[in-house]
Write a protein that holds these residues in place. Structure first.
Motif, PDB file in Angstrom:
ATOM      1  N   ARG A 292       0.875  -1.225  -0.153  1.00  0.00           N
ATOM      2  CA  ARG A 292      -0.033   0.120  -0.063  1.00  0.00           C
ATOM      3  C   ARG A 292       0.777   1.313   0.019  1.00  0.00           C
ATOM      4  O   ARG A 292       0.352   2.323  -0.593  1.00  0.00           O
ATOM      5  CB  ARG A 292      -0.944  -0.258   1.262  1.00  0.00           C
ATOM      6  N   ILE A 293       2.147   1.044   0.476  1.00  0.00           N
ATOM      7  CA  ILE A 293       2.843   2.352   0.584  1.00  0.00           C
ATOM      8  C   ILE A 293       3.004   3.038  -0.359  1.00  0.00           C
ATOM      9  O   ILE A 293       2.764   4.297  -0.689  1.00  0.00           O
ATOM     10  CB  ILE A 293       4.043   2.026   1.529  1.00  0.00           C
ATOM     11  N   PRO A 294       3.649   2.519  -1.829  1.00  0.00           N
ATOM     12  CA  PRO A 294       3.590   3.065  -2.969  1.00  0.00           C
ATOM     13  C   PRO A 294       2.324   3.906  -3.361  1.00  0.00           C
ATOM     14  O   PRO A 294       2.206   4.773  -4.218  1.00  0.00           O
ATOM     15  CB  PRO A 294       4.169   2.118  -3.986  1.00  0.00           C
ATOM     16  N   ALA A 295       1.215   3.226  -3.018  1.00  0.00           N
ATOM     17  CA  ALA A 295      -0.136   3.575  -3.771  1.00  0.00           C
ATOM     18  C   ALA A 295      -0.486   4.818  -2.996  1.00  0.00           C
ATOM     19  O   ALA A 295      -1.099   5.671  -3.510  1.00  0.00           O
ATOM     20  CB  ALA A 295      -1.032   2.285  -3.560  1.00  0.00           C
ATOM     21  N   ILE A 296      -0.232   4.665  -1.548  1.00  0.00           N
ATOM     22  CA  ILE A 296      -0.952   5.988  -0.764  1.00  0.00           C
ATOM     23  C   ILE A 296       0.219   6.913  -0.678  1.00  0.00           C
ATOM     24  O   ILE A 296      -0.288   8.108  -0.703  1.00  0.00           O
ATOM     25  CB  ILE A 296      -1.015   5.049   0.639  1.00  0.00           C
ATOM     26  N   PHE A 297       1.375   6.745  -0.687  1.00  0.00           N
ATOM     27  CA  PHE A 297       2.311   7.852  -0.643  1.00  0.00           C
ATOM     28  C   PHE A 297       3.479   7.650  -1.906  1.00  0.00           C
ATOM     29  O   PHE A 297       4.597   7.834  -2.159  1.00  0.00           O
ATOM     30  CB  PHE A 297       3.338   7.436   0.610  1.00  0.00           C
ATOM     31  N   PRO A 298       2.846   7.900  -3.130  1.00  0.00           N
ATOM     32  CA  PRO A 298       3.716   7.745  -4.452  1.00  0.00           C
ATOM     33  C   PRO A 298       4.564   9.161  -4.547  1.00  0.00           C
ATOM     34  O   PRO A 298       5.841   8.586  -5.226  1.00  0.00           O
ATOM     35  CB  PRO A 298       2.735   8.099  -5.624  1.00  0.00           C
ATOM     36  N   MET A 299       4.580   9.864  -3.830  1.00  0.00           N
ATOM     37  CA  MET A 299       5.568  11.177  -3.855  1.00  0.00           C
ATOM     38  C   MET A 299       6.532  11.100  -2.727  1.00  0.00           C
ATOM     39  O   MET A 299       7.555  11.709  -2.401  1.00  0.00           O
ATOM     40  CB  MET A 299       4.960  12.454  -3.979  1.00  0.00           C
ATOM     41  N   GLN A 300       6.260  10.384  -1.645  1.00  0.00           N
ATOM     42  CA  GLN A 300       7.305   9.852  -0.598  1.00  0.00           C
ATOM     43  C   GLN A 300       8.183   8.751  -0.881  1.00  0.00           C
ATOM     44  O   GLN A 300       8.168   7.859   0.047  1.00  0.00           O
ATOM     45  CB  GLN A 300       6.281   9.748   0.620  1.00  0.00           C
ATOM     46  N   ARG A 301       9.007   9.192  -1.561  1.00  0.00           N
ATOM     47  CA  ARG A 301       9.879   7.919  -2.132  1.00  0.00           C
ATOM     48  C   ARG A 301      10.821   7.349  -0.789  1.00  0.00           C
ATOM     49  O   ARG A 301      11.507   6.300  -0.809  1.00  0.00           O
ATOM     50  CB  ARG A 301      10.877   8.421  -3.036  1.00  0.00           C
TER      51      ARG A 301
ATOM     52  N   TYR B 295       9.890   6.346   1.755  1.00  0.00           N
ATOM     53  CA  TYR B 295       9.217   5.119   2.241  1.00  0.00           C
ATOM     54  C   TYR B 295       9.388   3.792   1.601  1.00  0.00           C
ATOM     55  O   TYR B 295       9.007   2.773   1.884  1.00  0.00           O
ATOM     56  CB  TYR B 295       7.782   5.364   2.459  1.00  0.00           C
ATOM     57  N   LEU B 296      10.040   4.129   0.282  1.00  0.00           N
ATOM     58  CA  LEU B 296       9.952   2.755  -0.585  1.00  0.00           C
ATOM     59  C   LEU B 296      10.901   1.898  -0.147  1.00  0.00           C
ATOM     60  O   LEU B 296      10.602   0.457  -0.229  1.00  0.00           O
ATOM     61  CB  LEU B 296       9.968   3.639  -2.034  1.00  0.00           C
ATOM     62  N   PRO B 297      12.112   2.110   0.145  1.00  0.00           N
ATOM     63  CA  PRO B 297      13.007   0.984   0.549  1.00  0.00           C
ATOM     64  C   PRO B 297      12.685   0.355   1.590  1.00  0.00           C
ATOM     65  O   PRO B 297      12.874  -0.986   1.526  1.00  0.00           O
ATOM     66  CB  PRO B 297      14.494   1.977   0.936  1.00  0.00           C
ATOM     67  N   GLN B 298      12.075   0.703   2.517  1.00  0.00           N
ATOM     68  CA  GLN B 298      11.464   0.012   3.523  1.00  0.00           C
ATOM     69  C   GLN B 298      10.402  -0.962   3.160  1.00  0.00           C
ATOM     70  O   GLN B 298      10.106  -2.024   3.563  1.00  0.00           O
ATOM     71  CB  GLN B 298      10.971   0.942   4.858  1.00  0.00           C
ATOM     72  N   ALA B 299       9.635  -0.298   2.133  1.00  0.00           N
ATOM     73  CA  ALA B 299       8.283  -1.207   1.801  1.00  0.00           C
ATOM     74  C   ALA B 299       8.912  -2.130   0.948  1.00  0.00           C
ATOM     75  O   ALA B 299       8.351  -3.314   1.035  1.00  0.00           O
ATOM     76  CB  ALA B 299       7.705  -0.360   0.740  1.00  0.00           C
ATOM     77  N   LEU B 300       9.830  -2.045   0.180  1.00  0.00           N
ATOM     78  CA  LEU B 300      10.503  -3.143  -0.818  1.00  0.00           C
ATOM     79  C   LEU B 300      11.088  -4.272   0.116  1.00  0.00           C
ATOM     80  O   LEU B 300      11.101  -5.357  -0.231  1.00  0.00           O
ATOM     81  CB  LEU B 300      11.535  -2.509  -1.970  1.00  0.00           C
ATOM     82  N   TYR B 301      12.017  -3.694   1.123  1.00  0.00           N
ATOM     83  CA  TYR B 301      12.613  -4.662   1.877  1.00  0.00           C
ATOM     84  C   TYR B 301      11.597  -5.573   2.645  1.00  0.00           C
ATOM     85  O   TYR B 301      11.700  -6.623   2.689  1.00  0.00           O
ATOM     86  CB  TYR B 301      13.575  -4.176   2.901  1.00  0.00           C
ATOM     87  N   GLY B 302      10.609  -5.085   3.094  1.00  0.00           N
ATOM     88  CA  GLY B 302       9.673  -5.547   4.071  1.00  0.00           C
ATOM     89  C   GLY B 302       8.674  -6.484   3.175  1.00  0.00           C
ATOM     90  O   GLY B 302       8.543  -7.602   3.636  1.00  0.00           O
ATOM     91  N   SER B 303       8.679  -6.112   2.176  1.00  0.00           N
ATOM     92  CA  SER B 303       7.914  -7.033   1.025  1.00  0.00           C
ATOM     93  C   SER B 303       8.641  -8.276   0.709  1.00  0.00           C
ATOM     94  O   SER B 303       8.223  -9.337   0.537  1.00  0.00           O
ATOM     95  CB  SER B 303       7.364  -6.371  -0.019  1.00  0.00           C
ATOM     96  N   ALA B 304       9.872  -7.920   0.331  1.00  0.00           N
ATOM     97  CA  ALA B 304      10.847  -9.275   0.025  1.00  0.00           C
ATOM     98  C   ALA B 304      10.923 -10.262   1.205  1.00  0.00           C
ATOM     99  O   ALA B 304      10.788 -11.481   1.081  1.00  0.00           O
ATOM    100  CB  ALA B 304      12.389  -8.581  -0.053  1.00  0.00           C
TER     101      ALA B 304
END
Length: 86
Positions: free
Chosen positions: A12-21, A23-32
């Motif tokens: 959900r992080i990229p969908a909710i916060f698309p301009m808040q890059r 957060y993306l490293p944590q989201a990618l690592y967490g999803s992995a």
């Protein structure tokens, strides 16, 4: 463990916060990590590859090799070959 709920939270992080890059490293690592827990090794690999490509200087990317080793260890135990490097 509630992998599906965790995965939905990370995705959900990229969908909710698309301009808040930031957060993306944590989201990618967490999803992995979550994909690994679900034993979906291909998606775990893809998430780490994207993390390393897009955010190489982050702490999450620096932790990626350790997680990647865990993925490949599980793949080996399951008798799967490692993916071909692109």
């Amino acid at each position: 463990v509630r992998y599906e709920e965790a995965l939905l939270s990370f995705l959900r992080i990229p969908a909710i916060f698309p301009m808040q890059r930031m957060y993306l490293p944590q989201a990618l690592y967490g999803s992995a990590r979550t994909y690994l827990g679900m034993q979906d090794l291909d998606r775990a690999r893809r998430a780490l590859k994207e993390l390393s490509a897009q955010f190489p200087a982050t702490p999450e990317a620096k932790s990626a090799p350790e997680l990647s080793a865990r993925i490949e260890k599980l793949a080996s135990l399951r008798g799967e070959s490692q993916p071909v490097k692109e």
